[in-house]
Each structure stands twice: as C-alpha cells, then as structure tokens.
Scaffold this active site. Structure first.
Site, PDB file in Angstrom:
ATOM      1  CB  VAL A  11      66.682  59.889 -26.758  1.00 18.29           C
ATOM      2  CG1 VAL A  11      66.287  60.900 -27.697  1.00 18.29           C
ATOM      3  CG2 VAL A  11      66.259  58.540 -26.774  1.00 18.29           C
ATOM      4  CD  GLU A 118      56.950  62.448 -36.576  1.00 23.52           C
ATOM      5  OE1 GLU A 118      56.431  61.262 -36.128  1.00 23.52           O
ATOM      6  OE2 GLU A 118      56.564  63.300 -37.303  1.00 23.52           O
ATOM      7  CB  VAL A 121      54.221  58.205 -31.925  1.00 19.15           C
ATOM      8  CG1 VAL A 121      53.475  57.182 -32.912  1.00 19.15           C
ATOM      9  CG2 VAL A 121      53.348  58.855 -31.236  1.00 19.15           C
ATOM     10  N   GLY A 123      59.623  56.337 -33.531  1.00 23.79           N
ATOM     11  CA  GLY A 123      61.158  56.588 -33.436  1.00 23.79           C
ATOM     12  C   GLY A 123      61.169  57.361 -34.859  1.00 23.79           C
ATOM     13  N   GLY A 180      69.261  43.044 -25.830  1.00 26.70           N
ATOM     14  CA  GLY A 180      69.265  44.390 -25.820  1.00 26.70           C
ATOM     15  C   GLY A 180      67.693  45.137 -26.220  1.00 26.70           C
ATOM     16  CD  GLU A 183      64.784  48.767 -20.940  1.00 24.11           C
ATOM     17  OE1 GLU A 183      65.691  48.629 -19.835  1.00 24.11           O
ATOM     18  OE2 GLU A 183      64.689  49.641 -21.778  1.00 24.11           O
ATOM     19  CG  ASP A 194      56.499  51.107 -25.900  1.00 19.46           C
ATOM     20  OD1 ASP A 194      57.029  52.096 -25.494  1.00 19.46           O
ATOM     21  OD2 ASP A 194      56.347  50.634 -27.007  1.00 19.46           O
ATOM     22  CE  LYS A 198      56.321  53.689 -28.799  1.00 19.78           C
ATOM     23  NZ  LYS A 198      57.385  52.518 -29.367  1.00 19.78           N
ATOM     24  N   GLY A 295      66.010  53.160 -30.747  1.00 18.81           N
ATOM     25  CA  GLY A 295      67.505  53.189 -30.861  1.00 18.81           C
ATOM     26  C   GLY A 295      67.949  54.573 -30.657  1.00 18.81           C
TER      27      GLY A 295
END
Length: 401
Positions: A11, A118, A121, A123, A180, A183, A194, A198, A295
């Site tokens: 990121v 932002e 949560v 992307g 990919g 993980e 995860d 969120k 991504g």
C-alpha cells in the site's frame, strides 16, 4: 503539499507511485499537488526521502501522514505521535481502526486534526464517505456486504457462475493462495476475522460508539460441506461470506457468516475477488457500492482520496475557504463508549432448512428424498432452535433474500 508515509509495502509504495503518476491530474482537479517527502520503512535506500527511525521521520517536513504499516503496534504509537504533532493521518489499517480507533479519534479531536480511514474497509469502494457524508441526513439501519475478496473467490470456484463442476473447499483455498488472493496462512480470511473488523468499523461509525471484534458474531467458512454446495445448487442460490450490521440508534447486531444468497439479492451477482456493500436507510432506500476490495492501486486510490480530503478539510488556507480551520474540521470518529446490543427481535434472519415436517410460514424450494428444503420467515436463533426438534430440522443455513 508534502506527505509522510509510514511503511513502504504494497500500500505504501502504491500511494507513492500513484502520487508520482497523477500529481498533475490531482492538482488540476483539486488545487493540491501532494508529493511524498518522507518515508519510514525497514529497508535501506539511497532515496533521501527514506529513513528507518521514527525520530528521523518526525523531523522531516510533511503535512499529512499516510499510515500503511498494518497491525496495531507500532502503528498505534507512531500514529499517536503524528496526531499529537498536529498532522492529520490517513490509514488503510483495519486492525488499528477497529481495535484502537476510539482512542486515536480522541487524540485527533484534542489536537484539531483528522483521522481518515476510508481504505480500511472496502478498498477502493467509498463505503465510509457514503455513510458519513452522503447519508448523514438518513437513518441507515442495515449494512450487508461481501467484505473479503479471498472467500468470495473461494466460493466462486466452488460454485462456478456457468454451472460447471466446482472444486472442493480445500482445493479452492490452495488455488487462492497460488494466485496471491490468500496468504500462506489464510486464517484471517477463512475464519472471518478480516470481514469482522470491517463490519465493526462500519457499525462504530453508524452508532458513534465502539464496536470491537469481540462484539461481532463471527463464523468462518471452514465448516462448509459438500451438502451445503449440493443444496445451494439445487435451489439456485450462491454461498457468500456476508458481513452484516443491523443498527437502531446506538444499538447494534453485527455478524459475519456464510449465507445462502438468493438470485433476487444484489450481492448474488458479486463474484471473484470483488467486494460489495448494500445499505438500507429510511429515506434513500437501498444503495449498492461495488469495486475492488484490495490490491496495491485500488487501496492506494482510497488512501490518496483521503489525503486530498484531509488537505482540503484541515489545511486549506483562509483564502481558499470561507470558514476558519477550526470550524471546517469535522469529527468522523466515535467515542470509547461501547455500543448497546440490539434486541434479538430486531435482528431476525431467514434460514434455508432441510425438514421432515412442514415448518409454519415457510416456502418450499426443493425436495431431497424424504426431506424438504424450505426458506423460513425471519426467525431469531432461539426460535430456530425451538423448531429444530418439533419439525425435524436436520440442516440449515442463514439466507439473504
């Protein structure tokens, strides 16, 4: 305007590259030309912007900080220092915002700076801005979404859109890892944590109170069986890991669980690694947002959007805005007070069940030998348990219709 970046992984690097590529475009559209002037990371580099010591980083010249380290520590300590030093902070760190967000919002409030999240949560999906800004005038009572692209991909290859033969859960997880999407240790995805973080962030924003991971009823995908897949095919539904929050004032019921999604529901058509959120509110009705949930550049795009928002809200000169800075800044966080628990009657769910005797107020979907696959009316979990023995419920899953 100069930007500091904490962390230079997927990121952080994406934010730097995006600002380099689109700096002129951003300047033309917004009047700001942000550029990365300081980077804190572990690796060494000849680039003079880079450093690996927080003291060195804090001595650099920047206005807004983008936190892209991930995890709670040392991210919390570093973000706290930046806020206390008068820097607004933008983050994509869901663990940080979910676990320690209320504390950081209080610090930001005390120092008249902003904390923007932002990208934590959905992307690139503007979930937070929609709930915070576009629906500020409305009472949002339900949010349901596909907030984890990994599990959505897994279910997409287990139950292909074209009706072809799918693969097993274990094989689907391995394929996601090979591509990919997952993980090496996929626990956070497949166990639902995860997505739970969120939906907890969304619930915190809507209630104005702290909703933590422990406040979310979390059920992952690892108990999905071949029978689940077979029943899903027979009734024409799809299986999705759904994160859902039902809100009434400061009370909330938040859940993450695999659900059978009907073809009539908007989330039915969301496949692959795509994320989507559906909101229901009194005035606006149903709104659906969809896009890439992860991504490098989708997430970086959301981070940069918040950087521009922070610059406009917190640092624009008096000449650029009619209001003084102290009046312009809005508090987008929540308090450390825990949210109340929504009454069970207000958080009922429909179920798809395999029954031996007809359930009252249910719709028959298919026959399975001596059993019937039915869709129930909304029930509490206690009502469902009461029906299990009476009507011979052998198998059931929550449904989204």
């Amino acid at each position: 305007m100069k930007i500091g970046v904490l962390g230079y992984g997927v990121v952080g690097k994406g934010v730097d590259l995006l600002l380099q590529k689109n700096r002129d475009l951003i300047a033309r559209k917004t009047g700001f030309a942000p550029e990365v002037n300081a980077v804190l990371c572990l690796e060494t580099s000849e680039d003079e912007r880079f450093c690996n010591d927080i003291e060195d980083f804090m001595a650099r010249d920047f206005t807004v900080v983008a936190e892209a380290m991930g995890g709670v520590e040392p991210a919390f300590t570093y973000v706290k220092r930046c806020l206390e030093a008068g820097h607004s902070v933008v983050t994509s760190n869901k663990a940080l915002i979910c676990d320690r967000g209320a504390e950081l919002f209080a610090i930001a409030r005390a120092n008249r700076v902003g904390l923007y999240y932002e990208a934590s949560v959905g992307g690139v999906i503007p979930v937070i801005k929609t709930l915070r800004d576009n629906l500020a005038q409305d009472d949002v009572h339900t949010v349901a979404g596909i907030l984890n692209g990994t599990t959505n991909y897994i279910f997409s290859v287990m139950l292909p859109e074209d009706g072809s033969e799918g693969i097993s859960l274990d094989a689907a997880i391995r394929r996601a890892q090979e591509l990919g999407y997952a993980e090496a240790d996929p626990a956070a995805d497949v166990e639902g944590h995860d997505a739970a973080r969120k939906i907890a962030i969304i619930a915190s924003l809507l209630t104005g109170c702290q909703v933590g991971l422990s406040d979310v009823d979390v059920r992952g995908i690892l108990d999905i069986t071949e029978e689940d897949v077979a029943v899903c095919k027979s009734v024409g539904y799809k299986i999705k890991l759904i994160a859902e929050a039902k809100i009434d004032g400061t009370a909330v019921s938040a859940r993450v669980r695999p659900m059978f999604v009907a073809p009539t529901h908007p989330l039915y058509h969301i496949d692959g690694v795509t994320n989507a959120v559906v909101t229901e509110s009194d005035m606006a009705g149903e709104i659906m947002l969809t896009g890439a949930g992860a991504g490098r550049f989708p997430t970086a795009s959301a981070v940069v959007s918040d950087i521009v928002y922070a610059l406009a809200s917190d640092y624009a000169s008096e000449a650029d805005c009619d209001l003084p800075r102290a009046c312009r800044h809005r508090d987008f966080g929540w308090s450390e007070k825990s949210a109340d628990k929504l009454a069970a009657d207000a958080s009922k769910t429909r179920y798809i069940c395999s029954v031996r005797s007809p359930l009252p107020d249910c719709r028959e979907l298919a026959k399975a030998g001596r059993e019937t696959i039915v869709l129930t009316e909304p029930l509490t979990e206690e009502e469902l348990k009461a029906h299990e023995t009476v009507y011979g419920i052998r198998w059931c899953r929550a449904a989204l219709v």
